[in-house]
Design a protein around this motif. Structure first.
Motif, PDB file in Angstrom:
ATOM      1  N   CYS A 268       0.806  -1.390   0.171  1.00  0.00           N
ATOM      2  CA  CYS A 268      -0.106   0.077  -0.037  1.00  0.00           C
ATOM      3  C   CYS A 268       0.852   1.322  -0.092  1.00  0.00           C
ATOM      4  O   CYS A 268       0.616   2.276  -0.624  1.00  0.00           O
ATOM      5  CB  CYS A 268      -0.681  -0.058   1.155  1.00  0.00           C
ATOM      6  SG  CYS A 268      -2.138  -1.356   0.998  1.00  0.00           S
ATOM      7  N   GLU A 269       2.033   1.098   0.545  1.00  0.00           N
ATOM      8  CA  GLU A 269       2.921   2.319   0.733  1.00  0.00           C
ATOM      9  C   GLU A 269       3.540   2.599  -0.590  1.00  0.00           C
ATOM     10  O   GLU A 269       3.519   3.793  -1.086  1.00  0.00           O
ATOM     11  CB  GLU A 269       4.034   2.121   1.698  1.00  0.00           C
ATOM     12  CG  GLU A 269       3.832   2.208   3.140  1.00  0.00           C
ATOM     13  CD  GLU A 269       3.355   3.668   3.593  1.00  0.00           C
ATOM     14  OE1 GLU A 269       3.835   4.627   3.282  1.00  0.00           O
ATOM     15  OE2 GLU A 269       2.389   3.582   4.385  1.00  0.00           O
ATOM     16  N   ARG A 270       3.654   1.349  -1.433  1.00  0.00           N
ATOM     17  CA  ARG A 270       4.108   1.706  -2.796  1.00  0.00           C
ATOM     18  C   ARG A 270       3.273   2.170  -3.887  1.00  0.00           C
ATOM     19  O   ARG A 270       3.848   3.191  -4.543  1.00  0.00           O
ATOM     20  CB  ARG A 270       4.912   0.101  -3.154  1.00  0.00           C
ATOM     21  CG  ARG A 270       6.193  -0.078  -2.501  1.00  0.00           C
ATOM     22  CD  ARG A 270       6.584  -1.202  -3.380  1.00  0.00           C
ATOM     23  NE  ARG A 270       6.121  -2.383  -3.413  1.00  0.00           N
ATOM     24  CZ  ARG A 270       6.035  -3.531  -2.582  1.00  0.00           C
ATOM     25  NH1 ARG A 270       6.800  -3.368  -1.588  1.00  0.00           N
ATOM     26  NH2 ARG A 270       5.236  -4.666  -2.792  1.00  0.00           N
ATOM     27  N   ASN A 271       1.975   1.783  -3.267  1.00  0.00           N
ATOM     28  CA  ASN A 271       1.017   2.363  -4.393  1.00  0.00           C
ATOM     29  C   ASN A 271       0.809   3.728  -4.175  1.00  0.00           C
ATOM     30  O   ASN A 271       0.736   4.509  -5.182  1.00  0.00           O
ATOM     31  CB  ASN A 271      -0.248   1.549  -4.049  1.00  0.00           C
ATOM     32  CG  ASN A 271      -0.630   0.336  -4.592  1.00  0.00           C
ATOM     33  OD1 ASN A 271       0.473  -0.252  -5.524  1.00  0.00           O
ATOM     34  ND2 ASN A 271      -1.186  -0.644  -4.003  1.00  0.00           N
ATOM     35  N   MET A 272       0.965   4.216  -2.806  1.00  0.00           N
ATOM     36  CA  MET A 272       0.990   5.693  -2.457  1.00  0.00           C
ATOM     37  C   MET A 272       2.112   6.438  -3.193  1.00  0.00           C
ATOM     38  O   MET A 272       1.642   7.552  -3.990  1.00  0.00           O
ATOM     39  CB  MET A 272       1.150   5.997  -1.103  1.00  0.00           C
ATOM     40  CG  MET A 272       0.913   7.392  -0.429  1.00  0.00           C
ATOM     41  SD  MET A 272       1.353   7.748   1.122  1.00  0.00           S
ATOM     42  CE  MET A 272       3.167   7.253   0.993  1.00  0.00           C
ATOM     43  N   GLU A 273       3.156   5.936  -3.183  1.00  0.00           N
ATOM     44  CA  GLU A 273       4.322   6.510  -4.017  1.00  0.00           C
ATOM     45  C   GLU A 273       4.014   6.616  -5.458  1.00  0.00           C
ATOM     46  O   GLU A 273       4.406   7.623  -6.230  1.00  0.00           O
ATOM     47  CB  GLU A 273       5.351   5.634  -3.562  1.00  0.00           C
ATOM     48  CG  GLU A 273       5.991   5.805  -2.125  1.00  0.00           C
ATOM     49  CD  GLU A 273       6.980   4.834  -1.796  1.00  0.00           C
ATOM     50  OE1 GLU A 273       7.639   4.159  -2.775  1.00  0.00           O
ATOM     51  OE2 GLU A 273       7.630   4.854  -0.809  1.00  0.00           O
ATOM     52  N   ARG A 429      -2.181   7.757   4.194  1.00  0.00           N
ATOM     53  CA  ARG A 429      -1.818   7.527   2.799  1.00  0.00           C
ATOM     54  C   ARG A 429      -2.632   8.502   1.931  1.00  0.00           C
ATOM     55  O   ARG A 429      -2.026   9.290   0.905  1.00  0.00           O
ATOM     56  CB  ARG A 429      -1.777   6.332   2.323  1.00  0.00           C
ATOM     57  CG  ARG A 429      -0.753   5.300   2.651  1.00  0.00           C
ATOM     58  CD  ARG A 429      -1.014   3.762   2.429  1.00  0.00           C
ATOM     59  NE  ARG A 429      -0.080   3.002   3.352  1.00  0.00           N
ATOM     60  CZ  ARG A 429      -0.634   1.972   4.137  1.00  0.00           C
ATOM     61  NH1 ARG A 429      -1.961   1.887   3.799  1.00  0.00           N
ATOM     62  NH2 ARG A 429       0.174   1.299   4.983  1.00  0.00           N
ATOM     63  N   LEU A 430      -4.028   8.328   1.939  1.00  0.00           N
ATOM     64  CA  LEU A 430      -4.774   9.175   1.247  1.00  0.00           C
ATOM     65  C   LEU A 430      -4.666  10.899   1.453  1.00  0.00           C
ATOM     66  O   LEU A 430      -4.590  11.494   0.499  1.00  0.00           O
ATOM     67  CB  LEU A 430      -6.338   8.984   1.465  1.00  0.00           C
ATOM     68  CG  LEU A 430      -7.346   9.674   0.644  1.00  0.00           C
ATOM     69  CD1 LEU A 430      -7.231   9.391  -0.976  1.00  0.00           C
ATOM     70  CD2 LEU A 430      -8.703   9.012   0.792  1.00  0.00           C
ATOM     71  N   ASN A 431      -4.442  10.996   2.793  1.00  0.00           N
ATOM     72  CA  ASN A 431      -4.034  12.796   2.956  1.00  0.00           C
ATOM     73  C   ASN A 431      -2.930  13.020   2.439  1.00  0.00           C
ATOM     74  O   ASN A 431      -2.768  14.212   1.702  1.00  0.00           O
ATOM     75  CB  ASN A 431      -4.093  12.635   4.767  1.00  0.00           C
ATOM     76  CG  ASN A 431      -5.359  13.135   5.296  1.00  0.00           C
ATOM     77  OD1 ASN A 431      -6.101  14.364   4.698  1.00  0.00           O
ATOM     78  ND2 ASN A 431      -5.749  12.361   6.158  1.00  0.00           N
ATOM     79  N   THR A 432      -1.645  12.126   2.283  1.00  0.00           N
ATOM     80  CA  THR A 432      -0.493  12.542   1.692  1.00  0.00           C
ATOM     81  C   THR A 432      -0.839  12.619   0.174  1.00  0.00           C
ATOM     82  O   THR A 432      -0.170  13.846  -0.407  1.00  0.00           O
ATOM     83  CB  THR A 432       0.596  11.521   1.789  1.00  0.00           C
ATOM     84  OG1 THR A 432       0.833  11.193   3.278  1.00  0.00           O
ATOM     85  CG2 THR A 432       1.863  11.683   1.322  1.00  0.00           C
ATOM     86  N   MET A 464     -12.727  14.321   2.397  1.00  0.00           N
ATOM     87  CA  MET A 464     -11.533  14.781   1.610  1.00  0.00           C
ATOM     88  C   MET A 464     -11.905  16.113   1.117  1.00  0.00           C
ATOM     89  O   MET A 464     -11.035  17.081   0.933  1.00  0.00           O
ATOM     90  CB  MET A 464     -10.937  13.967   0.850  1.00  0.00           C
ATOM     91  CG  MET A 464     -10.242  12.919   1.612  1.00  0.00           C
ATOM     92  SD  MET A 464      -8.686  13.352   2.377  1.00  0.00           S
ATOM     93  CE  MET A 464      -8.174  11.923   3.385  1.00  0.00           C
ATOM     94  N   MET A 465     -13.165  16.163   0.304  1.00  0.00           N
ATOM     95  CA  MET A 465     -13.583  17.451  -0.441  1.00  0.00           C
ATOM     96  C   MET A 465     -13.615  18.530   0.694  1.00  0.00           C
ATOM     97  O   MET A 465     -13.320  19.726   0.485  1.00  0.00           O
ATOM     98  CB  MET A 465     -14.823  17.143  -1.006  1.00  0.00           C
ATOM     99  CG  MET A 465     -14.809  16.431  -2.226  1.00  0.00           C
ATOM    100  SD  MET A 465     -16.567  16.359  -3.038  1.00  0.00           S
ATOM    101  CE  MET A 465     -16.435  14.892  -4.255  1.00  0.00           C
TER     102      MET A 465
END
Length: 680
Positions: A268-273, A429-432, A464-465
């Motif tokens: 999941c971290e890789r997907n975020m990157e 991750r989404l916030n980032t 998030m919106m």
């Protein structure tokens, strides 16, 4: 030889229709509407845009509407093979002149729009003749059911027989070259620059995914969809929000949507990157785009598509989806009817009366103190913003008083501390990603997924919106119009955006999971969430779009910022695109308002996207990229999807042949595309 025979028999087909529009609201209606509308300030600019991942074929009707430099009127659509020869020659001559003599530098070119989408020159002027022949070959292969059915097996066999180098060369000259822009963020730049020069903007998606077996997919999904505390089906549990092995492979009967299967937190971290690298690629591309006035680092046009299932454990989305739906049921019981609490306008006092029989109950009082409300009524039983707060705990948040006993009961199963941490990681991750998008002035499109994940995805996206869409639309949600509840969901979210004063962004699609959703509902014994017919889905799409446009017009008439609502018409359906253009004309929304845009997939429906962009509409292509061998699952889906829309392929093949034949006859075999269009 088959291609040449087809070319020799192919007749060019064009039909242009013009007219006028005579739709105006009376001043009295506008004034009355403005008085009832909650007026807000905040005039920051935003640009509408989303990606397209929907491809339901359209049905050609008898009457269509023209939108271009001339006004609008209904006109009988002439069948392509009956178009008068002189009209065809005249249009071809005009388009050819535009190819040879583009507008001077600094003067953006704009073409009239043929809303029958039968103009092959407008459709393919951005392509070399070799690319047209490659496209025709790809569509011919996609027309063969047997080849498409076994396409993944054949691709792997070809790779083994040819070796890596020859296989890569074969793919680049066929499927990969047609449907994928390039291998990395650097090699795709020429393709993106050419798109822009013909009025079309990109939505980037790194389309690499694992090619795993059905057994491995089922194993991963079951393991990651059940809590370590077990799959506890408490009183009031809903079967659709619990994993079932029969449907654990989420690729089942799905051709148009990418699927992520959870492996571990590191993945999941890789997907975020990867998503952040997509944002940076969009930002880099947009910095190069010529603009008269810059509106930020990326001129406010860049978009990246993401999926929430790539960022966390699916079990957490299932549990949050179930608690959201149980909360809605609790509210329906409280108000004594159907529908969400927004439509009933209940106040805190009404809620206090509901619990009056419980007396002086400490837990009930504490619960009432935490209810989120506004001057018009209760918005939510819970402070939903807590789900995007990295410090809150899900297990502690979703508790309600039992109306008979007053005891607090959970609407969500107890979540072990380790899994609470996983949820916080997913939100981090989404916030980032969204913060990076805001910093780069790039938009985020959150894709829709299966209905058992969607309540959580939509709720998180809406929060998030509220957090990031304060000055312009950064975050966009996706709504699937084949679902029965879509109009209600969009209407509720629009109302919340209005009340809480944030920019609302939405991509409207037909949807990608219809067959899977129907089979799962029947098997697990819950109501079918999908509209019964294609026509019902079209009605839902048009009804939802009309409501969005109605609200945009109301804001314009009230001198509010109409850009607080941004909609992408993400459709490969000609009738839906025509409907949107007609509605825009009728209520006075122009492309320059930047509130409505259109999107299609790369390699599909060029005859819709490019004429729109060249006529001055906001048009996007969903641009996949990635290494050849790692995007094979994506290529397999595109082949499957094209097989399912044979009517659309038939038209695209006809237009391709017409343009190839025209170039051969005019000696333009080595035509080099050179556009002078500036995307709006």
């Amino acid at each position: 030889m088959a291609l040449l025979r087809s070319l020799s028999s192919q007749r060019t087909a064009l039909s242009l229709v013009y007219g006028r529009n005579s739709s105006k609201s009376s001043n009295s209606v506008v004034v009355a509407a403005c008085r009832s509308y909650h007026h807000r300030g905040n005039r920051s600019s935003s640009t509408c845009g989303e990606a397209a991942s929907e491809s339901t074929s359209g049905v050609n009707g008898a009457r269509y509407l023209h939108s271009g430099n001339r006004p609008l009127q209904a006109s009988t659509l002439v069948q392509p093979d009956l178009v008068a020869g002189e009209a065809v020659k005249r249009t071809a001559k005009q388009s050819s002149s535009q190819e040879q003599n583009p507008s001077p530098a600094g003067s953006p070119q704009r073409d009239p729009l043929d809303v029958t989408f039968n103009d092959p020159i407008a459709a393919f002027k951005s392509k070399t003749t070799g690319e047209l022949m490659r496209a025709y070959l790809v569509y011919m292969i996609c027309s063969s059911e047997k080849l498409v059915e076994h396409n993944m097996t054949l691709l792997k066999l070809a790779r083994n027989l040819l070796g890596q180098k020859l296989f890569v060369l074969l793919m680049k000259s066929s499927f990969y070259g047609h449907f994928v822009a390039g291998e990395n963020r650097h090699t795709i730049v020429p393709a993106l620059e050419r798109l822009r020069s013909f009025g079309v903007k990109p939505i980037l998606d790194y389309s690499v995914e694992e090619d795993i077996s059905q057994e491995e997919a089922e194993k991963r999904e079951v393991e990651s969809s059940v809590s370590s505390a077990g799959d506890k089906k408490e009183e009031g549990s809903m079967p659709q929000y619990h994993v079932d092995k029969s449907f654990a492979d989420r690729r089942y009967k799905v051709s148009s949507a990418r699927t992520y299967f959870y492996l571990n937190e590191a993945t999941c971290e890789r997907n975020m990157e990867i998503f952040i690298k997509c944002l940076e690629a969009v930002s880099d591309d947009d910095r190069k785009a010529p603009r008269a006035v810059a509106t930020g680092a990326t001129f406010g046009t860049g978009i990246t598509a993401i999926k929430l299932t790539a960022l966390g454990r699916p079990q957490l989305l299932l549990q949050l989806s179930e608690v959201i739906m149980r909360t809605r049921k609790y509210m329906e019981d409280m108000v004594g009817g159907q529908g969400n609490v927004l439509t009933h306008h209940k106040t805190i006092k009404d809620l206090e009366k509901y619990y009056a029989t419980l007396g002086d109950n400490k837990d009930v009082k504490e619960f009432l103190n935490n209810v989120t409300s506004d001057k018009e009524g209760i918005l939510h039983l819970f402070p939903w913003s807590g789900i995007v707060d990295e410090d809150s705990q899900l297990s502690d948040t979703f508790r309600v008083p039992d109306p008979q006993t007053g005891q607090m009961r959970r609407l969500i199963s107890q979540i072990p501390p380790k899994e609470e941490e996983m949820f916080r990681n997913m939100i981090r991750r989404l916030n980032t990603i969204v913060k990076a998008a805001a910093d780069l002035d790039v938009r985020i499109m959150v894709d829709a997924e299966q209905t058992y994940f969607q309540p959580a995805i939509s709720r998180i996206t809406l929060e998030m919106m509220r957090k990031y869409n304060k000055d312009k639309a950064i975050v966009f949600n996706t709504y699937q119009c084949y679902l029965r509840e879509t109009f209600r969901e969009v209407n509720t979210d629009l109302e919340q955006a209005k009340r809480q004063n944030f920019y609302f962004g939405a991509k409207l699609v037909r949807g990608a999971y219809m067959d899977q959703e129907r089979d799962r509902a029947k098997s697990l014994g819950y109501p079918d969430p999908v509209n019964p017919t294609f026509e019902a889905t079209t009605d839902m799409y048009h009804k939802t779009l009309s409501e969005c446009l109605r609200r945009i017009k109301l804001m314009k008439d009230c001198d509010d910022d109409a850009r607080k609502i941004g909609i992408m018409v993400a459709s490969h359906n000609e009738d839906t695109v025509r409907f949107a253009i007609q509605q825009m004309k009728e209520i006075g929304i122009s492309p320059e308002d930047k509130v409505i845009c259109f999107g299609q997939l790369l390699g599909m429906c060029d005859y819709i996207t490019f004429p729109l962009g060249q006529a001055g509409y906001s048009a996007y292509k969903y641009i996949p990229y990635g290494p050849v061998e790692e995007v094979l699952p994506y290529l397999s889906r595109r082949a499957q999807e094209n097989k399912g829309v044979l009517k659309k392929i038939k038209k695209e093949k006809r237009l391709l042949l017409s343009e190839i034949r025209r170039r051969l006859l005019r000696g333009q075999l080595f035509y080099k595309p050179k556009g002078n269009y500036v995307p709006i």
